[in-house]
Design a protein around this motif. Sequence first.
Motif, PDB file in Angstrom:
ATOM      1  N   LYS A   1       0.833  -1.208   0.000  1.00 31.14           N
ATOM      2  CA  LYS A   1       0.000   0.000   0.000  1.00 31.14           C
ATOM      3  C   LYS A   1       0.869   1.260   0.000  1.00 31.14           C
ATOM      4  O   LYS A   1       0.580   2.216  -0.721  1.00 31.14           O
ATOM      5  N   GLN A   2       1.935   1.257   0.799  1.00 28.54           N
ATOM      6  CA  GLN A   2       2.847   2.407   0.791  1.00 28.54           C
ATOM      7  C   GLN A   2       3.462   2.580  -0.588  1.00 28.54           C
ATOM      8  O   GLN A   2       3.571   3.700  -1.091  1.00 28.54           O
TER       9      GLN A   2
ATOM     10  N   ALA B   1      -6.566  -3.052  -2.697  1.00 26.81           N
ATOM     11  CA  ALA B   1      -5.552  -1.990  -2.789  1.00 26.81           C
ATOM     12  C   ALA B   1      -5.297  -1.640  -4.259  1.00 26.81           C
ATOM     13  O   ALA B   1      -5.191  -0.456  -4.611  1.00 26.81           O
TER      14      ALA B   1
ATOM     15  N   LEU C   1       2.297   1.617  -3.468  1.00 24.34           N
ATOM     16  CA  LEU C   1       1.283   2.099  -4.413  1.00 24.34           C
ATOM     17  C   LEU C   1       1.074   3.606  -4.263  1.00 24.34           C
ATOM     18  O   LEU C   1       0.960   4.321  -5.263  1.00 24.34           O
ATOM     19  N   GLU C   2       1.037   4.068  -3.026  1.00 22.76           N
ATOM     20  CA  GLU C   2       0.855   5.501  -2.772  1.00 22.76           C
ATOM     21  C   GLU C   2       2.009   6.324  -3.334  1.00 22.76           C
ATOM     22  O   GLU C   2       1.825   7.437  -3.790  1.00 22.76           O
ATOM     23  N   ARG C   3       3.218   5.756  -3.295  1.00 29.22           N
ATOM     24  CA  ARG C   3       4.413   6.460  -3.769  1.00 29.22           C
ATOM     25  C   ARG C   3       4.659   6.255  -5.266  1.00 29.22           C
ATOM     26  O   ARG C   3       5.568   6.866  -5.820  1.00 29.22           O
TER      27      ARG C   3
ATOM     28  N   ASP D   1      -8.322   0.289  -5.445  1.00 26.89           N
ATOM     29  CA  ASP D   1      -8.291   1.669  -4.946  1.00 26.89           C
ATOM     30  C   ASP D   1      -7.351   2.547  -5.762  1.00 26.89           C
ATOM     31  O   ASP D   1      -7.567   3.756  -5.869  1.00 26.89           O
ATOM     32  N   CYS D   2      -6.300   1.944  -6.307  1.00 33.57           N
ATOM     33  CA  CYS D   2      -5.346   2.710  -7.113  1.00 33.57           C
ATOM     34  C   CYS D   2      -5.730   2.746  -8.592  1.00 33.57           C
ATOM     35  O   CYS D   2      -4.971   3.255  -9.412  1.00 33.57           O
TER      36      CYS D   2
END
Length: 188
Positions: A99-100, A132, A102-104, A135-136
Amino acid sequence: MASWFRRRSEPDEELAELTVAAELGDDVAMGSLAVRLQVKGDRDGALHWWGRAWAAGNVVAGFNLGMLHAVAGDANRAQVIWEKTAALGDPDAMLGLVKQALERGDAAGVERWAPVIVAQDQAFPITALGLAFWDCGDLARAMHVLLRAEELGDGYAMEYRAQILDVWGRHEEADALRARAARAERML
């Protein structure tokens, strides 16, 4: 009045017993104490006991310690803890790392842990990984991952895949999948 007092004091007695066991080195008691303190809003106390439980070898505590840091906005510290925890095989820590990443927008970070999660036989983290990706905005990858959870019998994964099929306009397939999901086990 005596029964009211007994009921009111039992949680305090349980907390005292947990504290004694934790101080004697029981890593499970440390984790339980951390949860109790966290619920009471004592973040510092929870951090202390999650940290001690993690140092004592409680892998689940490593995930929770990382989560506490992530929620507090310290993504770097969470990542360091989760890396160590994931290396010990914890799928929740792996999911936190994905998840981290993906956020980055860190494709290498995603590729490091996503396949390891999918290769396991635990439907919950696989389904959560699929969500996840969803969501992305990566519906194709979400479908692939959710299919793996579906193979493990997770009815929720089937429901989520049906929703994606609906988004793609494949309503008949979605309805058939929902019918299968109604008979499947719910693992989340």
